[in-house]
Every structure is written in C-alpha cells, then in structure tokens.
Design a protein around this motif. Structure first.
Motif, PDB file in Angstrom:
ATOM      1  N   ILE A 113       0.835  -1.200   0.000  1.00  0.00           N
ATOM      2  CA  ILE A 113       0.000   0.000   0.000  1.00  0.00           C
ATOM      3  C   ILE A 113       0.868   1.247   0.000  1.00  0.00           C
ATOM      4  O   ILE A 113       0.663   2.176  -0.781  1.00  0.00           O
ATOM      5  CB  ILE A 113      -0.944   0.002   1.216  1.00  0.00           C
ATOM      6  N   ASP A 164       3.339   1.559  -3.130  1.00  0.00           N
ATOM      7  CA  ASP A 164       2.584   1.850  -4.351  1.00  0.00           C
ATOM      8  C   ASP A 164       2.086   3.301  -4.366  1.00  0.00           C
ATOM      9  O   ASP A 164       1.974   3.912  -5.438  1.00  0.00           O
ATOM     10  CB  ASP A 164       1.413   0.881  -4.500  1.00  0.00           C
ATOM     11  N   ILE A 165       1.789   3.847  -3.185  1.00  0.00           N
ATOM     12  CA  ILE A 165       1.485   5.279  -3.116  1.00  0.00           C
ATOM     13  C   ILE A 165       2.700   6.081  -3.563  1.00  0.00           C
ATOM     14  O   ILE A 165       2.597   7.017  -4.362  1.00  0.00           O
ATOM     15  CB  ILE A 165       1.070   5.680  -1.685  1.00  0.00           C
ATOM     16  N   ARG A 198      -6.264   1.202   1.192  1.00  0.00           N
ATOM     17  CA  ARG A 198      -6.112   0.147   0.188  1.00  0.00           C
ATOM     18  C   ARG A 198      -7.224   0.239  -0.864  1.00  0.00           C
ATOM     19  O   ARG A 198      -6.971   0.104  -2.073  1.00  0.00           O
ATOM     20  CB  ARG A 198      -6.126  -1.217   0.868  1.00  0.00           C
ATOM     21  N   MET A 230      -6.522   2.943  -3.276  1.00  0.00           N
ATOM     22  CA  MET A 230      -5.505   2.569  -4.252  1.00  0.00           C
ATOM     23  C   MET A 230      -6.088   1.682  -5.352  1.00  0.00           C
ATOM     24  O   MET A 230      -5.743   1.830  -6.528  1.00  0.00           O
ATOM     25  CB  MET A 230      -4.347   1.864  -3.558  1.00  0.00           C
ATOM     26  N   VAL A 290      -5.537   3.672  -8.619  1.00  0.00           N
ATOM     27  CA  VAL A 290      -4.219   3.293  -9.130  1.00  0.00           C
ATOM     28  C   VAL A 290      -4.230   1.930  -9.795  1.00  0.00           C
ATOM     29  O   VAL A 290      -3.810   1.769 -10.943  1.00  0.00           O
ATOM     30  CB  VAL A 290      -3.148   3.323  -8.015  1.00  0.00           C
TER      31      VAL A 290
END
Length: 333
Positions: A182, A185-186, A247, A250, A254
């Motif tokens: 998490i 990936d941010i 999460r 995301m 994303v």
C-alpha cells in the motif's frame, strides 16, 4: 554444544512464550542433516536467497508494467520491504526473526511476469486454476525442491487468502505484505503522476501520516501494540480500518483503469497465447519441465510453472520468438 545448539538455547531463553522456536520445528519433507552453525530457519532463509526464483524477482513487475525510471519497485524490492517490516515487528514482539524473514523472502517466489495481471491471465486459461501463493509453495516444493521446514512453507502459502498461518511469524507476513505494498505503491503512484497528495483522503493522511515513513511507522506501531496486549498478531481496529480504506482508494485510483495499467490487457493476452502454445507444443518445453511431466504432473500445471518462472523480459522475448515474424534479406546470387 555446537553453534546451532547454542542459538537454539538462546531462543528458548529470549523469545516470547508464544514464539516459534527452531528446536520445535515440525521438520522437513525429506530428512536432512542439521547444520552445525545455523538453525533450520536460518538455513531456509539462505536456501531461498540462493534460489533461482529469488533472483528472478528483480525482473518481475510489482504493479507498474514497464515503468520508465530507475526508482519504481519490482517484485524483489517489494519482497525486501516486506522482510524489513516483518522483522521489525517480530523483533519488537520477541518472536522468531529468522523464521519471519525466511517466510517474507519466499512469499512471492511464485509470482508471474507482469504481476497480478499475469496471475489473472493464467487463472483464466488454466482449468486447474492459478494462485500466486500456491505457486510460491509449489516453487519451493516441486520446481526447485528447496526442502524447507513446515513452518516456512505454511507461512508462504498462507500469506494471503482466508487461511491464517499456523505460526505468529507467518501471520505477521499477511499484514507486512499489505503495509509494504500500500505504502510503496502510493510512493510510486505519486512519482508517476497518477495521483497527487491532495487527492488522497485527508482524514487518512491525518491519522496515518503525511509521509511514506510516517504511515509505515503508524501501521507497524499498531501491530506491535496489538501483539503486546493480546499475544497475537493483528492491528488496532482503528488503524486497520484506515489501512483498508487506503487500500480501497488505491484499487480505485491506481490499480484499476489508470494509464499505468494501460498495457495490462496486452500483457494478459500475451501470457494467454504463450499458455495455449505450450499446451499444444509440450515437446518445446525446456528439459526441466519434462522432468515434472515424467512425475505425473498435469501438462496444464507444468505449462503454468514454465510461464510463472519467466521474467517480464524473457516472456516478451519468448513471445516475439514464437509469434512475431522475423525480417529477412534476399540472398544475392
């Protein structure tokens, strides 16, 4: 006592009562003479690090397919971040850090090229199904035959999904994996311009932290506090709810439907075509995979083994070799 036996005694004296001690391991599938200076879990960690599957992780997609830039995560860097987070929690709770590290380093060995896009592609076409955690266990059991201890194998296959690992060290990886992906990936999404800090829900940043390090610290602290209070692996409910909300953000902004994933369908189509080709041409599988066939393994599973072992660039090269016409020059008389 030799060095290993001294370390086992040290574990008895220093680890928590609910920790997994090396001397209490349920053992390996095949008998193996004990190492004089490493515990069984230390030995498992080393066997994983020296495996071919571990080396291939450096050339496998984490989330972003074929990113331009040197600082985006690959599957290997994700694995190392999971190991670091998990070891921090294990050490703070006086659990077995060696076992925790071995599971963390092995948890994603079965991942396909192109990350979860590749996993979904093989699961769609293989009638036997495909799950990366099950493939990770298959990697250490059947393909490379690392002969790991029960505790490491159990932690690897149970790091995701509904079934919890039998050991607290294995259960740490379930949380450490999420904390790692998490947050990194941010970081990658911000670097790639997919999201901006002001787009992330403000109440989550206020409670979890405004920086990469602050958010990890908040989540890790919540795990340590929970473990100290309950002698079990978990996370304080408020932080856990915030983590799951982050999460979900995301996944919406994303992981699904972004420019970074625009190549995902092409990657999935490519792996589906490779699967269909090798199921139809099993004689073209490398010799190592013929060995699996001679053991009675289903062809569909062996083809999945071969494709899952590919790196991103090797799968592309194989696809080009099989399906892309080669240029040629006329030979002059």
């Amino acid at each position: 006592m030799n060095i290993r036996e001294q370390q086992q005694e040290y574990e008895k004296q220093t680890l928590a009562g609910w920790a997994t001690k090396a001397c209490e391991s349920r053992g390996r599938q095949k008998p193996m003479e004990e190492c004089p200076y490493r515990t069984c879990f230390q030995r498992d960690r080393d066997r994983i690090i020296h495996s071919k599957a571990f080396r291939r992780l450096s050339n496998k997609t984490q989330v972003f397919i074929s990113p331009e830039g040197d600082h985006y995560r690959a599957r290997l860097t994700h694995t190392l971040e999971v190991a670091q987070i998990a070891r921090t929690v294990a050490r703070a709770l006086s659990l077995n850090e060696d076992l925790t590290e071995a599971i963390a380093l092995g948890h994603d060995l079965g991942h396909t090229p192109f990350g979860h896009a590749g996993e979904r592609a093989l699961n769609e076409v293989c009638p036997l199904g495909f799950r990366h955690n099950e493939q990770s266990l298959r990697m250490v059991d059947r393909i490379e035959e690392l002969n790991l201890t029960y505790e490491v194998r159990n932690g690897i296959v149970c790091h995701t999904g509904a079934k919890k690992a039998d050991t607290p060290e294995g259960r740490i990886i379930h949380y450490a994996d999420r904390i790692a992906y998490i947050n990194h990936d941010i970081d990658d999404a911000l670097r790639g311009g997919l999201i901006r800090v002001e787009h992330i829900p403000g109440h989550l940043l206020d409670r979890l932290g405004h920086t990469h390090g602050q958010r990890i610290d908040t989540m890790v602290t919540a795990m340590i506090d929970y473990g100290q209070q309950h002698q079990e692996i978990g996370m304080s409910p408020a932080v856990h709810e915030d983590m799951l909300e982050l999460r979900a953000y995301m996944f919406q902004h994303v992981y699904h439907g972004t420019g970074a994933q625009s190549e995902e369908q092409r990657a999935r189509n490519m792996l589906r075509m490779l699967y269909a080709y090798f199921v139809s041409h099993p004689d073209e599988l490398p010799p190592d995979y013929f060995v699996l066939r001679t053991r009675g393994e289903p062809l569909e599973r062996v083809v999945c083994d071969y494709i899952a072992c590919m790196t991103d660039r090797y799968s592309i090269a194989t696809y080009k070799k099989l399906f892309i016409p080669k240029s040629w020059n006329k030979i002059e008389d």
